[in-house]
Design a protein around this motif. Structure first.
Motif, mmCIF file in Angstrom:
data_model
loop_
_atom_site.group_PDB
_atom_site.id
_atom_site.type_symbol
_atom_site.label_atom_id
_atom_site.label_comp_id
_atom_site.label_asym_id
_atom_site.label_seq_id
_atom_site.Cartn_x
_atom_site.Cartn_y
_atom_site.Cartn_z
ATOM 1 N N VAL A 187 0.844 -1.207 0.000
ATOM 2 C CA VAL A 187 0.000 0.000 0.000
ATOM 3 C C VAL A 187 0.871 1.245 0.000
ATOM 4 C CG1 VAL A 187 -1.785 1.260 1.238
ATOM 5 C CG2 VAL A 187 -1.752 -1.232 1.306
ATOM 6 N N ALA A 202 0.834 4.819 0.788
ATOM 7 C CA ALA A 202 -0.076 5.719 1.501
ATOM 8 C C ALA A 202 0.146 7.174 1.110
ATOM 9 C CB ALA A 202 0.087 5.546 3.005
ATOM 10 N N ALA A 207 -7.327 8.680 2.589
ATOM 11 C CA ALA A 207 -6.541 9.541 1.710
ATOM 12 C C ALA A 207 -5.089 9.630 2.167
ATOM 13 C CB ALA A 207 -7.168 10.936 1.666
ATOM 14 N N SER A 248 -3.995 10.680 8.216
ATOM 15 C CA SER A 248 -3.418 10.233 9.487
ATOM 16 C C SER A 248 -1.978 9.783 9.307
ATOM 17 C CB SER A 248 -4.258 9.093 10.073
ATOM 18 O OG SER A 248 -5.540 9.558 10.396
ATOM 19 N N HIS A 274 5.759 7.230 12.206
ATOM 20 C CA HIS A 274 6.265 6.558 11.007
ATOM 21 C C HIS A 274 7.440 7.361 10.482
ATOM 22 C CE1 HIS A 274 2.728 4.207 11.132
ATOM 23 N NE2 HIS A 274 1.908 5.069 10.576
HETATM 24 N N1 LIG Z 1 0.025 1.039 9.897
HETATM 25 C C1 LIG Z 1 -0.456 0.820 8.664
HETATM 26 N N2 LIG Z 1 -0.195 -0.339 8.023
HETATM 27 C C2 LIG Z 1 -0.661 -0.554 6.778
HETATM 28 N N3 LIG Z 1 -1.390 0.291 6.103
HETATM 29 C C3 LIG Z 1 -1.696 1.470 6.660
HETATM 30 C C4 LIG Z 1 -1.256 1.786 7.981
HETATM 31 N N4 LIG Z 1 -1.701 3.020 8.291
HETATM 32 C C5 LIG Z 1 -2.408 3.436 7.229
HETATM 33 N N5 LIG Z 1 -2.411 2.529 6.245
HETATM 34 C C6 LIG Z 1 -3.039 2.686 4.932
HETATM 35 O O1 LIG Z 1 -2.696 3.954 4.443
HETATM 36 C C7 LIG Z 1 -3.800 4.548 3.795
HETATM 37 C C8 LIG Z 1 -4.063 5.910 4.377
HETATM 38 O O2 LIG Z 1 -4.558 5.757 5.692
HETATM 39 P P1 LIG Z 1 -4.878 6.955 6.663
HETATM 40 O O3 LIG Z 1 -5.134 6.382 7.991
HETATM 41 O O4 LIG Z 1 -3.832 7.984 6.566
HETATM 42 O O5 LIG Z 1 -6.246 7.548 6.088
HETATM 43 P P2 LIG Z 1 -7.020 8.851 6.559
HETATM 44 O O6 LIG Z 1 -6.907 9.872 5.483
HETATM 45 O O7 LIG Z 1 -6.567 9.272 7.890
HETATM 46 O O8 LIG Z 1 -8.501 8.316 6.603
HETATM 47 P P3 LIG Z 1 -9.678 8.583 7.669
HETATM 48 O O9 LIG Z 1 -10.385 9.789 7.214
HETATM 49 O O10 LIG Z 1 -10.533 7.374 7.543
HETATM 50 O O11 LIG Z 1 -9.059 8.709 8.998
HETATM 51 C C9 LIG Z 1 -4.958 3.574 3.939
HETATM 52 O O12 LIG Z 1 -5.060 2.850 2.724
HETATM 53 C C10 LIG Z 1 -4.537 2.670 5.053
HETATM 54 O O13 LIG Z 1 -5.045 1.391 4.851
#
Ligand SMILES: Nc1ncnc2c1ncn2[C@@H]1O[C@H](COP(=O)(O)OP(=O)(O)OP(=O)(O)O)[C@@H](O)[C@H]1O
Ligand SMILES: [Mg+2]
Lengths: 450, 280
Positions: free
Chosen positions: B40, B42, B64, B67, B77
Motif C-alpha cells: 500500500v 499511503a 486519503a 493520518s 512513522h
Molecule cells: N500502519 C499501517 N499499516 C498498513 N497500512 C496502513 C497503515 N496506516 C495506514 N495505512 C493505509 O494507508 C492509507 C491511508 O490511511 P490513513 O489512515 O492515513 O487515512 P485517513 O486519510 O486518515 O482516513 P480517515 O479519514 O478514515 O481517517 C490507507 O489505505 C490505510 O489502509
C-alpha cells in the motif's frame, strides 16, 4: 477568567473564549466548574471514585483480603484440633508462603506488561544453587557476596530473555518456555554429580547465615521495637501525604480512610509479631520472627516504591495498558520490557535463595514448573491482571499468602497431593475468571476507541 | 528556544519562535514525503507547508493518507523519502521524542491514551515531573487540573479516575488538553471534534483559534467542512496519497474542496468575496 479557580504557581491556560462574546454562555457553564480535587474530600466522592475503579477492573486488595480471611477460617475449623491457627503452624505458613510471595512479585513485573515468564521456577533454582554453591567450604564466599552473585547471574538470565523477546521479536511465552527447559538443564549441570547442595553446616558461618534466613529468629524485644519503628514511619508518611493533599485540595482519601489504613498496617504487624513471639518449640523454647519476614517486607517496599512512585514504574503501567500510546509518548518500550524481565528474574533469584534456606539446600528434585504456576496463581489471585496494565507488589504478598495457606491447610488435612493440585487449580481458575470478567466490564465502559 | 519539555499550563507568549524566520519560511515545510506499508502506497511525494500563526486544514476522503501524514510528522512513522525543514533547518524526526523536542504535539485520531492510567497520569505520560527522584504527583495534578479547568472540561467526576471510565467525548477532551498543555510550536489535531458534543466542539474550535492567535502553527484534520471553513486560514487537500490542492482558504469554497477530495480537480473559480460569504 476570574471564575476559574486555580492553584497558585500554575498559571492556567487562558480560558477559551473568555474574552469574546461567547463568554456569556461559557460563564453559565463555569458555575459548574468543580475543582476536581475539592469534591473528593467527601467520603461519598471517594466511594464513587472507588466504584469507578472497580468498574475499570481494579477492585483493589479488599477481595483477596477477604479470600485470605475465608481460607484461614475454613482451615481453622476443619484442621484437626484447629492446628491451623497454632503459632507453630502459622510461622511455618509464613515460611512456605515467602517463596510464593517473592516469586509472585517477580512474575508481577512481566504480567504487568501483559507478558508471562514460564522460566522463573528454574531461574529461582539457579539463583538458590549459585548462592548455595558459593558458601560451600571450597569457595567459602561471604554470604552477602553469594547472594549478590546469585542476583547478578539471574539478572543476566532475565536480560537474555528480554533481549531475545524485544530485539528478535519473539513471544515471551515461547522464549521463556525454552528457558524453562534450558535453565532446568543448566541447574542440573551446576548441581553436578551429587545432584544436590546443602547449606546446613553448623561450622561455616556463611552457610549458617543463608540457612538463618528462614531458621534464625529476631529477638522478641527487637521485633517489637522494629515494628514500632516501621509502623511509626509508614504511618507518619501516609498521614503526612494524605493530609498534605487534602490541605491543598488535591484528590485524597478522607481522613477516616487514612486512619483505617494505618490501623490496619499496625494491626497486621502486631498480629504477626505476637504470633511469632509465642513459644512454638516442643522441647526447647523457640520464639521470634524469622528473618524472612522482614526480608519479604523490604522487597515489598522496594518494588512498591519502584512501581508506584518512580517514572520507570509509571512507564511500566503505561506499556502494559497501551504500548502504542506509551511509544507515542516517547517511552522506550523495548527498554521497559527488557527491564521487566530482568527485574522478574532478579526477584526470582531471591525467592530461590529463600527456598534453598527453607529446604536447607537444593536438589535436582525441585519442581520449577509447579513453582511458576503457583507464582502466576498467587499474582492473579492477589489482583494482578493477566492482560497487563494492572498489578502491584502487594498483590504478590496477599496472593502468595492465599496460595501458601491453601498449600499448608491441605497438607494439615492430610489430603493427598492430587487434591492439593486440583484445589489450587480451581482457585487459580476462579481468580482468572474474575480477572476476565472485570476486563469485560472495561470493554463496555470504554466504547469510544476509534 | 523555550524548553518544550517544560509544561507551562499556559500558552506561550505571542510569536514563540526565538529564531528569526523570514516571513515566507513556514514553521514546518515538507517536501516530497512518501510512505508505503507493504504493497500500500499511503503517500506519494507530498509537499505541505505549516506556517506559524495559521490554521491549516487537511482535508481528504477516508484513506486519503491524512493520518499517515500526521504520524510521519509526529515521528510515529519514518517517511521512505522526502525532507522536512523546521524553521528552515533540515530535520529528521525519527521518534515521537524527536517531535516533542522540536515542539510538536499531536492529538491522534485513536487518541492514544492508556486506559489503566488516570487523567493526570495520561496528560504527563512520558514527561512526568519529578521531585527528589520520585514522581511529583501534587504538582502534576495541579497543572492538569488548571489546564482542564481552562478548557472548561467540567464533566469528569475526578481527575484521578482511570481513562477507561471516561466517555468518548471526555477522552477526546483529555487528549486535546494533553496536547496543548506543553509549550509547543506546532499542534496537530486529527479529527479532534469527532466524538464531541456541540458545546465541547465549540471549545475545541475556539481553542484552535486561540492557539493560532498565540503564534502557533496548527494543523487540523476534519471531515466537517463547516468547521474547516470556520477556523482554517489555509486548506490542503489529499486524495489517494497525493496533495491535490493547497492554498489560502479564500481560494476555496465548499464545493471546490469536495471536488478536490473526490476527483482531484475543480473547475470552480472562487473569489474572495464568495469565500467570505461562505463563512457565515
Ligand atoms: N500502519 C499501517 N499499516 C498498513 N497500512 C496502513 C497503515 N496506516 C495506514 N495505512 C493505509 O494507508 C492509507 C491511508 O490511511 P490513513 O489512515 O492515513 O487515512 P485517513 O486519510 O486518515 O482516513 P480517515 O479519514 O478514515 O481517517 C490507507 O489505505 C490505510 O489502509
Ligand atoms: Mg485518519
Amino acid at each position: 477568567m476570574a471564575t476559574i479557580p486555580t492553584q497558585p504557581g500554575d498559571e492556567p491556560l487562558p480560558a477559551v473564549g473568555a474574552d469574546t462574546d461567547a463568554a456569556v454562555d461559557l460563564t453559565a457553564a463555569a458555575v459548574e466548574v468543580i475543582p476536581p480535587g475539592i469534591v473528593a474530600q467527601s467520603l461519598g466522592e471517594y466511594l464513587r471514585g472507588w466504584v469507578a475503579r472497580v468498574r475499570g477492573g481494579d477492585a483493589g486488595v479488599l477481595p483477596v483480603a477477604f479470600a485470605l480471611l475465608a481460607v484461614a477460617i475454613v482451615f481453622t475449623i476443619v484442621s484437626p484440633n484447629h492446628v491451623f491457627l497454632s503459632s507453630k503452624n502459622l510461622v511455618n505458613l509464613f515460611d512456605q508462603s515467602a517463596v510464593f510471595i517473592v516469586l509472585a512479585m517477580g512474575e508481577g513485573f512481566v504480567l504487568l506488561l501483559g507478558e508471562i515468564d514460564l522460566s522463573i521456577g528454574y531461574v529461582a533454582a539457579i539463583g538458590g544453587t549459585v548462592a548455595a554453591d558459593l558458601v560451600q567450604p571450597s569457595p567459602n564466599w561471604p554470604w552477602w557476596a553469594a547472594i549478590l552473585a546469585a542476583l547478578l547471574v539471574c539478572a543476566g538470565i532475565g536480560a537474555i530473555h528480554g533481549f531475545i523477546i524485544t530485539r528478535l521479536r519473539m513471544p515471551a511465552f515461547v522464549v521463556t518456555l525454552a528457558g524453562y527447559l534450558l535453565w532446568f538443564g543448566v541447574m542440573i549441570i551446576i548441581l553436578g554429580t551429587a545432584g544436590g547442595v546443602s547449606i546446613t553446616s553448623t561450622v561455616l558461618p556463611n552457610q549458617e547465615a543463608l540457612y538463618g534466613i528462614v531458621y534464625a529468629y529476631i529477638d522478641p524485644l527487637v521485633a517489637w521495637v522494629g515494628l514500632l519503628a516501621i509502623v511509626g514511619l509508614l504511618g507518619a508518611a501516609m498521614w503526612l501525604r494524605d493530609a498534605g493533599r487534602r490541605r491543598s485540595g488535591l484528590v485524597a482519601p478522607p481522613v477516616g480512610l487514612t486512619v483505617a489504613k494505618i490501623v490496619l498496617v499496625a494491626g497486621a504487624g502486631i498480629v504477626v509479631v505476637a504470633i511469632c513471639n509465642v513459644n512454638r518449640g516442643n522441647f526447647l523454647p523457640i520464639v521470634g520472627v524469622p528473618w524472612v519476614v522482614p526480608l519479604v517486607l523490604v522487597v515489598l517496599g522496594a518494588w512498591t516504591i519502584l512501581l508506584e512512585r518512580t517514572q520507570f514504574g509509571r512507564h511500566m503501567y503505561a506499556v502494559g495498558g497501551n504500548a502504542e500510546a506509551a511509544r507515542r509518548a516517547g517511552i522506550n518500550v523495548s527498554r521497559v520490557r527488557t527491564l521487566a524481565f530482568i527485574l522478574c528474574s532478579l526477584t526470582a533469584a531471591l525467592a530461590g535463595i529463600i527456598y534453598c534456606s527453607q529446604l536447607g539446600g537444593l536438589t535436582t528434585n525441585i519442581n520449577g514448573g509447579q513453582l511458576v504456576l503457583y507464582a502466576v496463581a498467587a499474582a492473579v489471585i492477589g489482583g494482578t491482571s493477566l492482560f497487563g496494565g494492572r498489578g502491584r507488589a502487594i498483590h504478590g504478598l496477599l496472593g502468595g499468602l492465599v496460595i501458601g495457606a491453601i498449600y499448608n491447610g491441605l497438607y494439615l488435612l492430610g489430603l493427598p497431593i492430587q487434591w492439593q493440585l486440583i484445589i489450587t487449580g480451581l482457585v487459580l481458575l476462579a481468580a482468572v475468571s474474575v480477572d476476565s470478567l472485570s476486563r469485560k466490564g472495561v470493554g463496555s465502559g470504554a466504547t469510544a476507541r476509534a | 528556544m523555550a524548553d518544550p519539555n517544560e509544561p507551562t499550563g499556559s500558552l506561550p507568549a505571542s510569536n514563540p519562535g526565538a529564531t528569526p524566520v523570514s516571513a515566507s519560511e513556514p514553521l514546518l515545510r515538507l517536501r516530497g514525503i512518501s510512505k508505503h506499508f507493504g504493497a500500500v502506497q499511503a503517500l506519494y511525494g507530498v509537499d505541505v507547508d505549516l506556517p506559524s500563526g495559521q490554521v491549516t486544514a487537511l482535508c481528504g476522503d477516508n484513506g486519503a493518507g491524512k493520518s499517515v501524514l500526521t504520524k510521519c510528522i509526529a515521528g510515529i512513522h519514518e517517511p521512505d523519502q522526502g525532507e522536512m525543514f523546521w524553521e528552515g533547518r533540515l530535520v529528521h524526526i525519527r521518534t515521537p521524542g524527536d517531535a516533542a523536542a522540536l515542539g510538536i504535539e499531536t492529538v491522534y485520531q485513536d487518541l492514544a491514551l492508556a486506559d489503566n492510567l488516570d487523567i493526570v497520569q495520561n496528560m504527563f505520560l512520558g514527561r512526568e515531573r519529578l521531585s527528589r527522584g520520585l514522581l511529583d504527583e501534587d504538582s502534576m495534578e495541579r497543572a492538569a487540573a488548571a489546564t482542564l479547568a481552562s478548557l472548561r472540561v467540567t464533566t469528569v467526576r475526578s481527575i484521578r479516575q482511570p481513562v477507561a471510565t471516561l466517555s468518548g467525548g471526555q477522552r477526546q477532551a483529555v487528549a486535546v488538553a494533553k496536547a496543548v498543555m506543553w509549550n509547543s510550536k506546532l499542534v496537530m489535531l486529527d479529527e479532534p471534534t469527532a466524538a464531541l458534543g456541540v458545546a465541547q466542539t465549540r471549545m475545541v474550535l475556539d481553542l484552535i483559534v486561540r492557539l493560532k492567535d498565540h503564534g502557533l502553527a496548527v494543523m487540523v484534520i476534519s471531515h466537517n467542512l463547516n468547521d474547516v471553513f470556520e477556523v482554517a486560514d489555509r486548506v490542503a487537500v489529499l486524495r489517494l496519497g497525493r496533495m491535490v490542492a493547497q492554498d489560502q482558504l479564500s481560494a476555496f469554497d465548499r464545493q471546490s474542496v469536495v471536488d478536490f477530495m473526490t476527483t482531484g480537480t475543480s473547475t470552480r473559480q472562487v473569489t474572495a468575496s464568495d469565500a467570505t460569504a461562505m463563512k457565515d
